[in-house]
Scaffold this active site. Structure first.
Site, PDB file in Angstrom:
ATOM      1  N   ASP A  22      38.836 -21.766  -1.655  1.00  0.00           N
ATOM      2  CA  ASP A  22      39.327 -21.482  -0.189  1.00  0.00           C
ATOM      3  C   ASP A  22      40.706 -21.278   0.046  1.00  0.00           C
ATOM      4  O   ASP A  22      41.516 -22.423  -0.441  1.00  0.00           O
ATOM      5  CB  ASP A  22      38.819 -22.558   0.729  1.00  0.00           C
ATOM      6  CG  ASP A  22      37.144 -22.539   0.726  1.00  0.00           C
ATOM      7  OD1 ASP A  22      36.588 -21.733   0.099  1.00  0.00           O
ATOM      8  OD2 ASP A  22      36.609 -23.458   1.607  1.00  0.00           O
ATOM      9  N   ASP A  42      26.512 -18.834   8.007  1.00  0.00           N
ATOM     10  CA  ASP A  42      26.952 -20.340   8.352  1.00  0.00           C
ATOM     11  C   ASP A  42      26.333 -20.866   9.507  1.00  0.00           C
ATOM     12  O   ASP A  42      26.698 -20.387  10.656  1.00  0.00           O
ATOM     13  CB  ASP A  42      28.557 -20.309   8.448  1.00  0.00           C
ATOM     14  CG  ASP A  42      29.107 -19.365   7.310  1.00  0.00           C
ATOM     15  OD1 ASP A  42      28.655 -19.707   5.977  1.00  0.00           O
ATOM     16  OD2 ASP A  42      30.248 -18.802   7.817  1.00  0.00           O
TER      17      ASP A  42
END
EC number: 5.3.1.16
Length: 247
Positions: free
Chosen positions: A8, A129
């Site tokens: 990330d 998500d």
């Protein structure tokens, strides 16, 4: 099953967040390319990358770091974060990204996903998500009124390569994958589903290799790898043994 190590990106660095909160970021490597090479050297065969700044900005923000990673690894790379139009999809695929992940735009602009999947077969995935069952968008800053299954069903016949399903409540907290919800989604659609959020130990990998999880394409591992809670050699050996056995 594929075990995807996660990188990330925030401010050009490799970080992990807790529950998607940018204020709760831990820097694990100042050099994402070095981290990518480390994962390649450990034997992983598919890299998962998210441009966190891009997810909030709605456009690529860590292009330099991503391009540096592409120069040092040969394995396939899937990338999400800030991919909101066809031009960005095409640009990343031309730069060497194997598969782009469209998240917010899958909710806001489903036609983009359908157009991109048709234009680039096998190279467009959808990132869903979920927070309390509802899909979150804009870098998880907003929660929509639709469920992951609602969105997934929209793309059933669109040629989407995969769905990455993340349980936000578990992400970065090492609480274990939400396999029940992920398997339920995988059983409800024909699109391959990847589990994300909370992978904590080798037990999660073993659970992914059980018959009930067989339809899932794989799982994403983040903090467990960085914290040393998951031994890459042990996990990959289990997966390869399962592949040989036909799992």
């Amino acid at each position: 099953m594929i075990l995807f190590p996660a990188i990330d990106l925030k401010n050009g660095q490799c970080v992990r967040l807790e529950q998607g909160d940018m204020a709760r970021a831990t820097v694990f490597n100042l050099d994402p390319a070095a981290q990518a090479k480390s994962f390649a050297d450990q034997g992983f065969d598919y890299l998962h990358v998210v441009d966190l700044d891009g997810a909030f900005a709605g456009k690529p923000m860590n292009a330099q770091a991503v391009e540096a990673m592409l120069k040092v690894v040969k394995m396939p790379v899937q990338l999400g974060g800030g991919i909101r139009d066809l031009k960005t999809v095409e640009a990343w695929l031309n730069k060497g990204i194997t598969r782009v992940i469209i998240g917010t735009a899958a909710v806001r602009d489903p036609e983009l996903v359908k157009t991109a999947a048709k234009a680039f077969p096998g190279r467009v995935a959808v990132g869903l998500d979920a927070r309390d069952g509802k899909v979150a968008v804009e870098g998880w800053a907003e929660t929509s009124e639709v469920t992951a299954l609602d969105i997934a069903k929209r793309f059933e016949d669109a040629g989407v390569a995969a769905i990455i399903f993340t349980d936000i409540a578990r992400d970065g907290l090492l609480k274990g994958l939400n396999l029940d919800a992920t398997i339920a989604l995988g059983d409800a659609v024909s699109i391959p589903v990847i589990a994300s959020g909370g992978l904590a130990s080798i037990e999660d990998v073993k659970a992914m290799l059980t018959p009930r999880a067989r339809k899932l394409e794989g799982a994403i591992a983040g903090r467990a790898l960085y914290d040393g809670r998951l031994d890459p050699a042990e996990a990959l050996a289990l997966i390869r043994a399962a592949r040989k056995a036909g799992a």
